[in-house]
Design a protein around this motif. Sequence first.
Motif, PDB file in Angstrom:
ATOM      1  N   LEU A  40     -15.533   0.536  -1.967  1.00  0.00           N
ATOM      2  CA  LEU A  40     -14.514   1.481  -1.522  1.00  0.00           C
ATOM      3  C   LEU A  40     -13.460   0.761  -0.668  1.00  0.00           C
ATOM      4  CD1 LEU A  40     -13.336   4.311  -1.271  1.00  0.00           C
ATOM      5  CD2 LEU A  40     -14.862   4.684   0.689  1.00  0.00           C
ATOM      6  N   ALA A  41     -13.888  -0.142   0.200  1.00  0.00           N
ATOM      7  CA  ALA A  41     -12.949  -0.911   1.022  1.00  0.00           C
ATOM      8  C   ALA A  41     -12.048  -1.784   0.140  1.00  0.00           C
ATOM      9  CB  ALA A  41     -13.700  -1.773   2.026  1.00  0.00           C
ATOM     10  N   LEU A  42     -12.619  -2.422  -0.883  1.00  0.00           N
ATOM     11  CA  LEU A  42     -11.819  -3.231  -1.802  1.00  0.00           C
ATOM     12  C   LEU A  42     -10.793  -2.376  -2.543  1.00  0.00           C
ATOM     13  CD1 LEU A  42     -14.622  -5.496  -3.366  1.00  0.00           C
ATOM     14  CD2 LEU A  42     -12.867  -6.196  -1.714  1.00  0.00           C
ATOM     15  N   VAL A  43     -11.245  -1.232  -3.054  1.00  0.00           N
ATOM     16  CA  VAL A  43     -10.344  -0.326  -3.773  1.00  0.00           C
ATOM     17  C   VAL A  43      -9.246   0.178  -2.838  1.00  0.00           C
ATOM     18  CG1 VAL A  43     -10.199   1.923  -4.927  1.00  0.00           C
ATOM     19  CG2 VAL A  43     -12.035   0.342  -5.521  1.00  0.00           C
ATOM     20  N   LEU A  44      -9.605   0.508  -1.606  1.00  0.00           N
ATOM     21  CA  LEU A  44      -8.624   0.986  -0.640  1.00  0.00           C
ATOM     22  C   LEU A  44      -7.552  -0.069  -0.363  1.00  0.00           C
ATOM     23  CD1 LEU A  44      -7.667   3.124   1.403  1.00  0.00           C
ATOM     24  CD2 LEU A  44      -9.166   2.017   3.077  1.00  0.00           C
ATOM     25  N   LEU A  45      -7.961  -1.321  -0.162  1.00  0.00           N
ATOM     26  CA  LEU A  45      -6.989  -2.389   0.097  1.00  0.00           C
ATOM     27  C   LEU A  45      -6.031  -2.572  -1.085  1.00  0.00           C
ATOM     28  CD1 LEU A  45      -9.275  -5.036   1.815  1.00  0.00           C
ATOM     29  CD2 LEU A  45      -7.341  -3.834   2.852  1.00  0.00           C
ATOM     30  N   VAL A  46      -6.571  -2.584  -2.291  1.00  0.00           N
ATOM     31  CA  VAL A  46      -5.721  -2.763  -3.471  1.00  0.00           C
ATOM     32  C   VAL A  46      -4.830  -1.539  -3.666  1.00  0.00           C
ATOM     33  CG1 VAL A  46      -5.730  -3.027  -5.984  1.00  0.00           C
ATOM     34  CG2 VAL A  46      -7.239  -4.429  -4.574  1.00  0.00           C
ATOM     35  N   ALA A  47      -5.366  -0.350  -3.437  1.00  0.00           N
ATOM     36  CA  ALA A  47      -4.559   0.868  -3.578  1.00  0.00           C
ATOM     37  C   ALA A  47      -3.417   0.881  -2.568  1.00  0.00           C
ATOM     38  CB  ALA A  47      -5.434   2.109  -3.409  1.00  0.00           C
ATOM     39  N   LEU A  48      -3.687   0.493  -1.329  1.00  0.00           N
ATOM     40  CA  LEU A  48      -2.628   0.433  -0.320  1.00  0.00           C
ATOM     41  C   LEU A  48      -1.570  -0.605  -0.707  1.00  0.00           C
ATOM     42  CD1 LEU A  48      -4.711   0.726   2.965  1.00  0.00           C
ATOM     43  CD2 LEU A  48      -3.142   2.435   2.005  1.00  0.00           C
ATOM     44  N   GLN A  49      -2.015  -1.723  -1.256  1.00  0.00           N
ATOM     45  CA  GLN A  49      -1.069  -2.742  -1.696  1.00  0.00           C
ATOM     46  C   GLN A  49      -0.188  -2.208  -2.821  1.00  0.00           C
ATOM     47  OE1 GLN A  49      -0.730  -4.796  -4.597  1.00  0.00           O
ATOM     48  NE2 GLN A  49       0.605  -6.317  -3.686  1.00  0.00           N
ATOM     49  N   LEU A  50      -0.783  -1.455  -3.747  1.00  0.00           N
ATOM     50  CA  LEU A  50      -0.015  -0.858  -4.839  1.00  0.00           C
ATOM     51  C   LEU A  50       0.978   0.185  -4.326  1.00  0.00           C
ATOM     52  CD1 LEU A  50      -2.780  -0.450  -7.566  1.00  0.00           C
ATOM     53  CD2 LEU A  50      -0.818  -2.002  -7.615  1.00  0.00           C
ATOM     54  N   VAL A  51       0.554   1.010  -3.362  1.00  0.00           N
ATOM     55  CA  VAL A  51       1.453   2.022  -2.783  1.00  0.00           C
ATOM     56  C   VAL A  51       2.640   1.345  -2.106  1.00  0.00           C
ATOM     57  CG1 VAL A  51       1.639   3.747  -0.939  1.00  0.00           C
ATOM     58  CG2 VAL A  51      -0.281   3.838  -2.544  1.00  0.00           C
ATOM     59  N   VAL A  52       2.377   0.319  -1.320  1.00  0.00           N
ATOM     60  CA  VAL A  52       3.465  -0.383  -0.641  1.00  0.00           C
ATOM     61  C   VAL A  52       4.371  -1.065  -1.668  1.00  0.00           C
ATOM     62  CG1 VAL A  52       4.017  -2.292   0.932  1.00  0.00           C
ATOM     63  CG2 VAL A  52       2.227  -0.658   1.530  1.00  0.00           C
ATOM     64  N   ALA A  53       3.793  -1.676  -2.705  1.00  0.00           N
ATOM     65  CA  ALA A  53       4.607  -2.323  -3.744  1.00  0.00           C
ATOM     66  C   ALA A  53       5.492  -1.305  -4.449  1.00  0.00           C
ATOM     67  CB  ALA A  53       3.705  -3.037  -4.750  1.00  0.00           C
ATOM     68  N   PHE A  68       3.095 -10.117   3.006  1.00  0.00           N
ATOM     69  CA  PHE A  68       2.280  -8.917   2.832  1.00  0.00           C
ATOM     70  C   PHE A  68       1.149  -9.166   1.841  1.00  0.00           C
ATOM     71  CE2 PHE A  68       1.439  -4.993   0.449  1.00  0.00           C
ATOM     72  CZ  PHE A  68       0.886  -4.246   1.464  1.00  0.00           C
ATOM     73  N   ASP A  69       1.448  -9.804   0.716  1.00  0.00           N
ATOM     74  CA  ASP A  69       0.426 -10.093  -0.282  1.00  0.00           C
ATOM     75  C   ASP A  69      -0.650 -11.016   0.277  1.00  0.00           C
ATOM     76  OD1 ASP A  69       1.747  -8.558  -2.212  1.00  0.00           O
ATOM     77  OD2 ASP A  69       2.964 -10.258  -2.844  1.00  0.00           O
ATOM     78  N   LEU A  70      -0.230 -11.980   1.102  1.00  0.00           N
ATOM     79  CA  LEU A  70      -1.190 -12.894   1.711  1.00  0.00           C
ATOM     80  C   LEU A  70      -2.167 -12.137   2.606  1.00  0.00           C
ATOM     81  CD1 LEU A  70      -2.204 -15.771   2.253  1.00  0.00           C
ATOM     82  CD2 LEU A  70      -0.549 -15.889   4.114  1.00  0.00           C
ATOM     83  N   VAL A  71      -1.655 -11.192   3.382  1.00  0.00           N
ATOM     84  CA  VAL A  71      -2.528 -10.397   4.260  1.00  0.00           C
ATOM     85  C   VAL A  71      -3.549  -9.622   3.420  1.00  0.00           C
ATOM     86  CG1 VAL A  71      -2.570  -8.411   5.823  1.00  0.00           C
ATOM     87  CG2 VAL A  71      -0.899 -10.225   6.157  1.00  0.00           C
ATOM     88  N   VAL A  72      -3.101  -9.020   2.338  1.00  0.00           N
ATOM     89  CA  VAL A  72      -4.006  -8.263   1.474  1.00  0.00           C
ATOM     90  C   VAL A  72      -5.043  -9.196   0.856  1.00  0.00           C
ATOM     91  CG1 VAL A  72      -4.163  -6.892  -0.652  1.00  0.00           C
ATOM     92  CG2 VAL A  72      -2.375  -6.407   1.018  1.00  0.00           C
ATOM     93  N   THR A  73      -4.620 -10.373   0.415  1.00  0.00           N
ATOM     94  CA  THR A  73      -5.541 -11.324  -0.198  1.00  0.00           C
ATOM     95  C   THR A  73      -6.602 -11.788   0.795  1.00  0.00           C
ATOM     96  OG1 THR A  73      -3.815 -12.050  -1.705  1.00  0.00           O
ATOM     97  CG2 THR A  73      -5.683 -13.526  -1.425  1.00  0.00           C
ATOM     98  N   VAL A  74      -6.178 -12.100   2.010  1.00  0.00           N
ATOM     99  CA  VAL A  74      -7.136 -12.514   3.041  1.00  0.00           C
ATOM    100  C   VAL A  74      -8.095 -11.368   3.358  1.00  0.00           C
ATOM    101  CG1 VAL A  74      -7.360 -13.196   5.470  1.00  0.00           C
ATOM    102  CG2 VAL A  74      -5.656 -14.295   4.008  1.00  0.00           C
ATOM    103  N   ALA A  75      -7.567 -10.151   3.450  1.00  0.00           N
ATOM    104  CA  ALA A  75      -8.416  -8.988   3.728  1.00  0.00           C
ATOM    105  C   ALA A  75      -9.428  -8.769   2.596  1.00  0.00           C
ATOM    106  CB  ALA A  75      -7.563  -7.746   3.925  1.00  0.00           C
ATOM    107  N   LEU A  76      -9.004  -8.965   1.342  1.00  0.00           N
ATOM    108  CA  LEU A  76      -9.935  -8.831   0.215  1.00  0.00           C
ATOM    109  C   LEU A  76     -11.053  -9.864   0.317  1.00  0.00           C
ATOM    110  CD1 LEU A  76      -7.475  -8.214  -2.761  1.00  0.00           C
ATOM    111  CD2 LEU A  76      -9.167  -6.590  -1.875  1.00  0.00           C
ATOM    112  N   GLY A  77     -10.681 -11.100   0.645  1.00  0.00           N
ATOM    113  CA  GLY A  77     -11.688 -12.153   0.792  1.00  0.00           C
ATOM    114  C   GLY A  77     -12.656 -11.870   1.930  1.00  0.00           C
ATOM    115  N   SER A  78     -12.114 -11.397   3.039  1.00  0.00           N
ATOM    116  CA  SER A  78     -12.953 -11.068   4.185  1.00  0.00           C
ATOM    117  C   SER A  78     -13.899  -9.905   3.862  1.00  0.00           C
ATOM    118  CB  SER A  78     -12.069 -10.711   5.381  1.00  0.00           C
ATOM    119  OG  SER A  78     -12.852 -10.320   6.468  1.00  0.00           O
ATOM    120  N   THR A  79     -13.381  -8.915   3.161  1.00  0.00           N
ATOM    121  CA  THR A  79     -14.204  -7.768   2.771  1.00  0.00           C
ATOM    122  C   THR A  79     -15.311  -8.200   1.825  1.00  0.00           C
ATOM    123  OG1 THR A  79     -12.319  -6.298   3.062  1.00  0.00           O
ATOM    124  CG2 THR A  79     -14.153  -5.458   1.740  1.00  0.00           C
TER     125      THR A  79
END
Length: 179
Positions: free
Chosen positions: A69-82, A41-52
């Motif tokens: 906003l896209a970067l904040v959204l990805l990190v916020a979703l990662q925090l919610v899931v964590a 899951f963390d890898l997917v978020v990291t790749v998505a951050l890099g792509s964004t």
Amino acid sequence: MWFDAVGDLVRVALVGTAAYAALVAVLRLSGKRTLAKLNAFDLVVTVALGSTLATILLSADVAWTEGVLALVLLVALQLVVAQATTRVPALRRLVTAAPTLLLHEGRVLEDVLRRQRVSTDELRQAVRASGSGSLADVGAVVLESDGSLSVVPLAALGDSSALADLPGRDAVGRPDGRP
């Protein structure tokens, strides 16, 4: 052609610097968990951050604020899931792989190695890296959810309570009959 217009180069430099600063700020605010060893899951978020970040840098069609906003959204979703996975064990099992016992009290669990696609050579390498020269001196080797191998010396195994959450541990048992 090297570039279309000087304005495009200036845009990449300015927006890239601002997006990079925003990403660093968002990651620092999100805490250490975002940058921990990566599970799937963390890898997917990291790749998505890099792509964004790359999209913000290279696409003039994406405004800086939209990108941030896209970067904040990805990190916020990662925090919610964590947060959710620390409270709901079933969700954690869905998102994160369970750790797996590969060696117990010097005995290599060959069938588990095959299922987890870990070679005996990789197992021995982890044991050597831990400072042990003999598999018989090792209490446990665990394939962790992030893909790393943890080695517990036999002398430090104690009551094995650190292995309690490992699937299949009960089947291995202990020579003295204790679980």
